[in-house]
Scaffold this motif. Structure first.
Motif, short mmCIF file in Angstrom:
data_model
loop_
_atom_site.label_atom_id
_atom_site.label_comp_id
_atom_site.label_asym_id
_atom_site.label_seq_id
_atom_site.Cartn_x
_atom_site.Cartn_y
_atom_site.Cartn_z
N ARG A 15 0.79 -1.23 0.00
CA ARG A 15 0.00 0.00 0.00
C ARG A 15 0.82 1.28 0.00
N LEU A 41 12.10 -2.91 0.60
CA LEU A 41 12.04 -3.81 1.75
C LEU A 41 10.61 -4.08 2.19
N ASP A 54 7.75 -3.52 4.75
CA ASP A 54 7.55 -2.27 5.52
C ASP A 54 7.89 -2.42 7.01
N GLY A 109 4.41 3.51 7.27
CA GLY A 109 3.16 3.95 7.90
C GLY A 109 3.41 4.24 9.38
N SER A 144 -1.36 7.20 1.92
CA SER A 144 -1.64 5.94 2.64
C SER A 144 -2.32 6.23 3.98
N ARG A 145 -3.31 7.11 3.93
CA ARG A 145 -4.06 7.42 5.16
C ARG A 145 -4.96 6.24 5.49
N CYS A 146 -4.97 5.85 6.73
CA CYS A 146 -5.83 4.76 7.18
C CYS A 146 -5.97 4.85 8.69
N SER A 202 -9.51 1.23 5.78
CA SER A 202 -9.48 2.45 4.96
C SER A 202 -10.90 2.69 4.43
N1 LIG Z 1 -6.29 -0.06 2.81
C1 LIG Z 1 -5.35 0.82 3.06
N2 LIG Z 1 -5.45 2.09 2.63
C2 LIG Z 1 -4.49 3.00 2.88
N3 LIG Z 1 -3.34 2.70 3.55
C3 LIG Z 1 -3.19 1.45 3.98
C4 LIG Z 1 -4.16 0.45 3.76
N4 LIG Z 1 -3.73 -0.70 4.28
C5 LIG Z 1 -2.54 -0.43 4.81
N5 LIG Z 1 -2.19 0.86 4.65
C6 LIG Z 1 -0.94 1.53 5.08
O1 LIG Z 1 0.11 1.02 4.28
C7 LIG Z 1 1.04 0.28 5.08
C8 LIG Z 1 1.46 -0.96 4.31
O2 LIG Z 1 0.31 -1.77 4.13
P1 LIG Z 1 0.41 -3.19 3.45
O3 LIG Z 1 -0.93 -3.81 3.55
O4 LIG Z 1 1.00 -3.06 2.09
O5 LIG Z 1 1.45 -3.87 4.45
P2 LIG Z 1 2.03 -5.32 4.55
O6 LIG Z 1 1.06 -6.29 3.98
O7 LIG Z 1 2.46 -5.46 5.96
O8 LIG Z 1 3.30 -5.24 3.59
P3 LIG Z 1 4.76 -5.93 3.64
O9 LIG Z 1 4.66 -7.08 2.71
O10 LIG Z 1 5.70 -4.88 3.13
O11 LIG Z 1 5.04 -6.32 5.06
C9 LIG Z 1 0.31 -0.01 6.39
O12 LIG Z 1 1.19 -0.16 7.48
C10 LIG Z 1 -0.57 1.20 6.54
O13 LIG Z 1 0.16 2.29 7.06
#
Ligand SMILES: Nc1ncnc2c1ncn2[C@@H]1O[C@H](COP(=O)(O)OP(=O)(O)OP(=O)(O)O)[C@@H](O)[C@H]1O
Ligand SMILES: O=P(O)(O)OC[C@H]1O[C@H](OP(=O)(O)OP(=O)(O)O)[C@H](O)[C@@H]1O
Ligand SMILES: [Mg+2]
Length: 283
Positions: free
Chosen positions: A11, A48, A50, A68, A88-90, A158
């Motif tokens: 995200r 990387l 996150d 985030g 990436s506001r959530c 979100s």
């Molecule tokens: N639906 C969403 N809308 C907006 N921002 C989001 C949303 N979901 C997550 N985020 C933000 O984006 C960040 C990354 O989300 P993502 O779901 O890609 O993480 P992840 O699955 O843990 O990824 P990684 O594989 O890198 O560990 C979150 O920590 C959050 O800050």
């Protein structure tokens, strides 16, 4: 060379790459390459997971990073924050099965809650005197109630569509988040200078994204009144039109105030109003 860590795939990825590009920095991107050097700015990009980014920045493996706030605060590293980035506001929320008779956070006493954010959740519950059993899982949290793993969940929301698709109802907001730029607090001076150059560009991009360039025609006897209604960097530009008695006014308005200002200047006599995007804005 400054090293920035961004999310490889998820995200945050697209907007992190866009921000770097909007700062006029070029690089060759391939989804298979985990590291790339920029061609026109002393920056190296690392791709990387996150969750690893705050730790790498704190240890100095990367100098700066984009992550985030939810992950940053969960990992206890909020003091690395340099700049909020506005994308990436959530929110991190508690949710329960749709049919549950949940009324207040006190109903979670003694319940099982699944989450990937045990520290943020624990702090929220503790502040409200609630004692629950927190089960930490690393993903697909929304499935937990339907497979009997937990009574409630605490996860990122979100649009809310993942909750709805999984028969859940959002009941409490635990934490509000957006992407942030973080930096190692002990950067050597040369890297600090590169970071400042990058921040200067980021600020120009951010300012521009909130602002619009506005052009309008005004009868000469209305210039003073319309100018008072128009915000600007210094003062509106006034240029004569080819038609006698008319001028063109140019200025910059904030997107948030935009419609209100348009209504007022129209009422004051403005005509032929054009609004165009601004790419960069340096004040
Ligand atoms: N639906 C969403 N809308 C907006 N921002 C989001 C949303 N979901 C997550 N985020 C933000 O984006 C960040 C990354 O989300 P993502 O779901 O890609 O993480 P992840 O699955 O843990 O990824 P990684 O594989 O890198 O560990 C979150 O920590 C959050 O800050
Ligand atoms: O409220 P919504 O708009 O539905 O967004 C919320 C979902 O988005 C994120 O997951 P993502 O889709 O990034 O997948 P992930 O589980 O692989 O992280 C988050 O973990 C939620 O599951
Ligand atoms: Mg992750």
């Amino acid at each position: 060379m400054l090293r920035i860590a961004i999310q490889k795939s998820g995200r945050l990825s697209e907007e992190s790459l866009n921000l770097i590009r909007e700062c006029g920095i070029s690089f060759i991107y391939s989804s298979l390459k985990l590291k790339t050097e920029c061609t026109n700015f002393p920056l190296e990009i690392l791709f990387l997971r996150d969750d690893d980014i705050p730790g790498y920045v704190a240890d100095g493996v990367a100098d700066i990073g984009i992550v985030g706030e939810n992950v940053l605060v969960e990992e206890g590293k909020a003091d690395l924050t340099v700049e909020r980035l506005g994308f990436s506001r959530c929110r991190l929320s508690l949710a329960v099965p749709r049919g549950s008779d949940y009324e207040s956070v006190q109903d979670l006493n003694g319940k099982n809650i699944a989450t990937s954010y045990p520290n943020l959740l624990q702090a929220f519950l503790e502040a409200r005197g609630v004692q629950a059993h927190i089960h930490t899982i690393s993903g697909s949290v929304e499935i937990a109630p339907s497979i009997g793993l937990a009574d409630a969940i605490c996860d990122i929301v979100s649009s809310g569509s993942t909750l709805i698709s999984n028969g859940l109802r959002e009941v409490e907001r635990v934490f509000k988040s957006e992407a942030v730029l973080i930096a190692n607090p002990e950067l050597p001076q040369e890297k600090q200078q590169i970071l400042e150059k990058l921040l200067f560009r980021i600020h120009a991009v951010q300012r521009a994204s909130r602002a619009k360039y506005i052009l309008l025609n005004s009868p000469n006897d209305k210039i003073a009144e319309i100018s008072r209604l128009l915000p600007s960097i210094k003062a509106p530009t006034v240029l004569p039109l080819a038609e006698e008695g008319w001028s063109s006014l140019h200025s910059v308005v904030n997107e948030d105030d935009f419609w209100e200002i348009i209504e007022k200047i129209k009422a004051a006599g403005a005509q032929g109003i054009l609004v165009v995007p601004i790419e960069k804005m340096i004040v």
